[in-house]
Design a protein around this motif. Structure first.
Motif, short mmCIF file in Angstrom:
data_model
loop_
_atom_site.label_atom_id
_atom_site.label_comp_id
_atom_site.label_asym_id
_atom_site.label_seq_id
_atom_site.Cartn_x
_atom_site.Cartn_y
_atom_site.Cartn_z
N ILE A 1 10.43 -45.16 -10.99
CA ILE A 1 11.65 -45.91 -10.73
C ILE A 1 11.53 -47.33 -11.26
CG2 ILE A 1 13.12 -46.89 -8.91
CD1 ILE A 1 13.61 -43.93 -9.34
N LYS A 2 10.37 -47.94 -11.10
CA LYS A 2 10.16 -49.29 -11.65
C LYS A 2 10.26 -49.26 -13.18
CE LYS A 2 6.76 -53.00 -12.11
NZ LYS A 2 7.84 -54.00 -12.29
N VAL A 3 9.66 -48.25 -13.79
CA VAL A 3 9.76 -48.10 -15.25
C VAL A 3 11.23 -47.99 -15.66
CG1 VAL A 3 9.34 -46.49 -17.15
CG2 VAL A 3 7.47 -47.13 -15.61
N MET A 4 11.99 -47.20 -14.92
CA MET A 4 13.40 -47.02 -15.22
C MET A 4 14.17 -48.34 -15.08
SD MET A 4 13.73 -43.40 -13.18
CE MET A 4 15.49 -43.13 -13.37
N ASP A 5 13.96 -49.02 -13.98
CA ASP A 5 14.68 -50.27 -13.74
C ASP A 5 14.33 -51.34 -14.77
OD1 ASP A 5 15.88 -49.14 -11.55
OD2 ASP A 5 14.56 -50.09 -10.07
N ASP A 6 13.08 -51.37 -15.18
CA ASP A 6 12.63 -52.39 -16.13
C ASP A 6 13.08 -52.12 -17.56
OD1 ASP A 6 11.38 -53.69 -14.06
OD2 ASP A 6 9.34 -53.05 -14.60
N ASN A 7 13.47 -50.86 -17.83
CA ASN A 7 13.78 -50.49 -19.21
C ASN A 7 15.19 -49.94 -19.41
OD1 ASN A 7 11.07 -50.77 -20.82
ND2 ASN A 7 10.53 -49.89 -18.82
N GLY A 8 16.07 -50.18 -18.42
CA GLY A 8 17.46 -49.80 -18.58
C GLY A 8 17.73 -48.32 -18.51
N LEU A 9 16.88 -47.57 -17.79
CA LEU A 9 17.07 -46.13 -17.65
C LEU A 9 17.65 -45.83 -16.28
CD1 LEU A 9 13.58 -45.18 -19.05
CD2 LEU A 9 15.73 -44.93 -20.28
N TYR A 10 18.73 -45.07 -16.25
CA TYR A 10 19.36 -44.78 -14.96
C TYR A 10 18.84 -43.49 -14.34
CZ TYR A 10 22.75 -44.40 -11.22
OH TYR A 10 23.32 -44.29 -9.99
N ARG A 11 18.71 -42.43 -15.14
CA ARG A 11 18.21 -41.17 -14.61
C ARG A 11 17.08 -40.65 -15.50
NH1 ARG A 11 22.62 -40.13 -11.14
NH2 ARG A 11 24.67 -40.25 -12.13
N MET A 12 16.24 -39.80 -14.90
CA MET A 12 15.20 -39.09 -15.63
C MET A 12 15.23 -37.62 -15.24
SD MET A 12 11.67 -41.34 -15.67
CE MET A 12 11.43 -42.66 -16.88
N VAL A 13 14.76 -36.78 -16.14
CA VAL A 13 14.45 -35.39 -15.82
C VAL A 13 12.93 -35.25 -15.80
CG1 VAL A 13 14.47 -33.02 -16.65
CG2 VAL A 13 16.56 -34.37 -16.76
N ASN A 14 12.41 -34.74 -14.69
CA ASN A 14 11.00 -34.41 -14.58
C ASN A 14 10.85 -32.94 -14.96
OD1 ASN A 14 8.33 -34.00 -13.99
ND2 ASN A 14 8.55 -34.29 -11.77
N MET A 15 10.35 -32.70 -16.17
CA MET A 15 10.18 -31.33 -16.64
C MET A 15 9.07 -30.59 -15.89
SD MET A 15 12.20 -30.31 -19.15
CE MET A 15 13.53 -31.07 -20.10
N SER A 16 8.24 -31.32 -15.17
CA SER A 16 7.12 -30.71 -14.44
C SER A 16 7.48 -30.57 -12.96
CB SER A 16 5.85 -31.55 -14.61
OG SER A 16 5.46 -31.59 -15.97
N GLY A 17 8.57 -29.86 -12.69
CA GLY A 17 9.01 -29.69 -11.30
C GLY A 17 8.11 -28.82 -10.47
N GLY A 18 7.34 -27.95 -11.13
CA GLY A 18 6.38 -27.14 -10.40
C GLY A 18 6.61 -25.66 -10.52
N GLY A 19 5.50 -24.90 -10.58
CA GLY A 19 5.58 -23.45 -10.61
C GLY A 19 5.37 -22.83 -9.24
N SER A 20 4.54 -23.47 -8.41
CA SER A 20 4.29 -22.93 -7.07
C SER A 20 5.30 -23.49 -6.08
CB SER A 20 2.88 -23.30 -6.60
OG SER A 20 2.79 -24.68 -6.31
N PRO A 21 5.69 -22.71 -5.06
CA PRO A 21 6.64 -23.21 -4.06
C PRO A 21 6.18 -24.50 -3.40
CG PRO A 21 6.39 -20.84 -3.85
CD PRO A 21 5.35 -21.29 -4.84
N ARG A 22 4.90 -24.61 -3.10
CA ARG A 22 4.39 -25.80 -2.42
C ARG A 22 4.57 -27.05 -3.28
NH1 ARG A 22 -1.77 -26.49 0.04
NH2 ARG A 22 -1.48 -28.61 0.86
#
Length: 411
Positions: A73-94
Motif C-alpha cells: 500500500i505504501k508503494v502504491m501511495d508513493d507511486n500513484g497506483l490505486y489498485r493492484m492485482v496479486n497474482m499469487s492469491g494461493g493454491g491451498s485453501p489456508r
C-alpha cells in the motif's frame, strides 16, 4: 410489521442484484463488446490532462505475500497506483484465506487471483473439482484465475509426461471462468532467449546465470512455438472466456504475432508486465500503432514482487522489480522502476533505459501514446475487465449477508 416489510424490501433488492449478477455470468465477449470505461471511485482522485491526479494507474500483475500488504500500500501511495492485482492469491485453501483476510483490510485496493493446486492432477475429476474450488474462491472474494508457466513446462502426469496447456481435462476450469465472468491470467512459455543455449552468447545470460532453472533449452521441454500454439488452440476453444495473456502474450519479440493474435481472438487481452525491454526494441512507430489499434485490450502491469515475514527484528521483506537482480533492490528503487514505465509510454525521447536492466543491455524507444490511450492502458481497461466486476460481486455478497442476518433475527 415494519421489520417484516423492511426485510421483504431488502430481499427484493437482493433479488435485483442477484439478477444483475446472473446476467453478467452468462458467457459474453466482454473484451470485444463492452465500451464502458468506469472511472476509479471518488476517492481515486482526478485524472488530469497532464497526469496531475493523485492516482495514475492500476498495476494488474504483482506477486504479494499476506504480510507484505502494508508495504505494498505504501508503494502504491508513493507511486500513484490505486489498485493492484496479486497474482499469487494461493493454491491451498489456508493460504487463500490468509490472503483474503489481509487484503480485506485495504478495502478494494488489492484484488486476488486464484492459483491452481496441481497435486491431484491425475484424479479423474480434477478439472471439475478445480472448477468448483475456483467458483467458491470467487464467491469468497477472488477476482480472477492465474495459471503459471508450470502448465506446459513443469506439471507432470503419472506417466511422467508434461501436462499440455490445451489438455482437454482442464476444459471445465476454463469453462467455469467464462461462466462466472472472471479473466484467466495465463503465463505460457517464456522469453525466446530462455529456450536457446545458455552461455555468454545468450543475450539473457546475466539473468540465466542467477536463475539457471529458467532455462528451457533441451529436448526435455516442448519448443517455445509448441507451447504458444497449444495455448492459442485452448483460447480458440473457449471463446466465451476472457484470457489475459501475460507478458504481452509471452511473445513480445514478435509484434506482428501479438497483433494477429488480438485480431483473431476477441476474448484475448494482454498485459505488458516485465516485457518493456522486448517491446521497446521495436520501431516506436510500429509499437505505437499496435497500442492505439488495440487500446481497449492492453493493461498496465509490472510483475513487481513483494514478500514479507515478521521477525524479532521487525518486518523483513524481499523485493523484485520485474525480475531478479544482481543487487537486491530496496523500496528506494521502486520510484525509478515505475518512472521508467511512465517515460516509455508517455514521452517521445529517442532512447531510454528500460525498467529491468538485467533483461538486456540495450535502450528502448518510447512511444508517446495519446492521452485517451494512456488512460485505457493505465486504468480504464483494468476497471472494466477486472475491478468493476470484482467490486460488484463483493457488494452483492455484502447485501446477501445482511439479508440473511436480518431474516435470522426476525425468526
Amino acid at each position: 410489521m415494519k421489520k417484516t416489510t423492511y426485510i421483504f424490501g431488502l430481499l427484493l433488492a437482493l433479488a435485483a442484484t442477484t439478477s444483475a449478477c446472473d446476467k453478467q455470468e452468462k458467457p459474453t465477449d466482454q473484451v470485444a463488446t463492452e465500451e464502458e470505461t468506469a472511472k476509479p471511485d471518488e476517492h481515486a482522485g482526478a485524472q488530469g490532462d497532464a497526469l496531475q491526479g493523485d492516482w495514475k494507474a492500476h498495476d494488474v500483475h504483482t506477486h504479494l505475500s499476506p504480510y507484505a500488504y502494508p508495504v505494498a500500500i505504501k508503494v502504491m501511495d508513493d507511486n500513484g497506483l490505486y489498485r493492484m492485482v496479486n497474482m499469487s492469491g494461493g493454491g491451498s485453501p489456508r493460504y487463500r484465506q490468509a490472503n483474503l483476510a489481509e487484503a480485506d483490510k485495504f478495502d478494494g485496493r488489492i484484488a486476488l487471483f486464484f492459483n491452481v493446486d496441481w497435486e491431484d492432477v491425475d484424479d479423474a475429476d480434477f478439472g471439475e473439482s478445480t472448477a468448483a474450488a475456483l467458483e467458491t474462491a470467487v464467491e469468497q472474494g477472488f477476482a480472477g484465475l492465474k495459471i503459471s508457466k508450470a502448465l506446459g513446462l513443469g506439471v507432470k502426469t503419472e506417466d511422467g509426461e508434461l501436462l499440455a496447456v490445451d489438455d482437454p481435462r482442464l476444459a471445465p476450469i476454463w469453462e467455469k471462468a467464462g461462466k462466472i465472468g472472471i479473466p484467466v491470467g495465463i503465463h505460457t512459455s517464456d522469453p525466446k532467449a530462455f529456450f536457446e543455449k545458455p552461455g555468454p552468447e545468450n543475450e539473457r545470460w546475466d539473468e540465466l546465470k542467477l536463475a539457471p532453472s529458467w532455462s528451457f533449452y533441451g529436448e526435455e521441454y516442448p519448443s517455445r512455438k509448441a507451447l504458444l500454439d497449444a495455448r492459442d488452440r485452448m483460447v480458440a476453444s473457449h471463446p466465451y472466456t476472457t484470457f489475459m495473456l501475460l507478458h504481452f502474450a509471452n511473445n513480445p519479440e514478435d509484434i506482428d504475432y501479438v497483433d494477429r493474435l488480438l485480431d483473431e481472438h476477441p476474448n484475448v487481452i494482454v498485459d505488458v508486465s516485465a516485457r518493456l525491454a522486448e517491446i521497446g526494441r521495436h520501431a516506436p512507430e510500429k509499437v505505437r500503432k499496435l497500442f492505439i489499434k488495440h487500446q481497449d485490450r492492453i493493461l498496465f502491469a509490472t510483475d513487481l514482487g513483494l514478500r514479507a515475514r515478521p521477525t524479532e527484528q521487525g518486518l523483513q521483506y524481499r523485493l523484485t522489480l520485474g525480475s531478479i537482480s544482481k543487487k537486491p533492490p530496496t523500496l528506494e528503487d521502486v520510484a525509478d522502476f515505475y518512472d521508467k514505465h511512465w517515460r516509455y509510454f508517455e514521452t517521445d525521447e529517442e532512447a531510454i533505459e528500460h525498467p529491468v536492466p538485467i533483461q538486456g543491455d540495450w535502450k528502448v524507444h518510447p512511444i508517446d501514446l495519446p492521452r485517451e490511450v494512456l488512460d485505457k492502458l493505465y486504468w480504464k481497461n483494468a476497471e472494466r475487465i477486472i475491478f468493476a466486476p470484482w467490486l460488484g460481486r463483493r457488494a452483492a455478497t455484502s447485501v446477501a449477508d445482511r439479508a440473511s442476518a436480518l431474516i435470522t433475527q426476525s425468526q
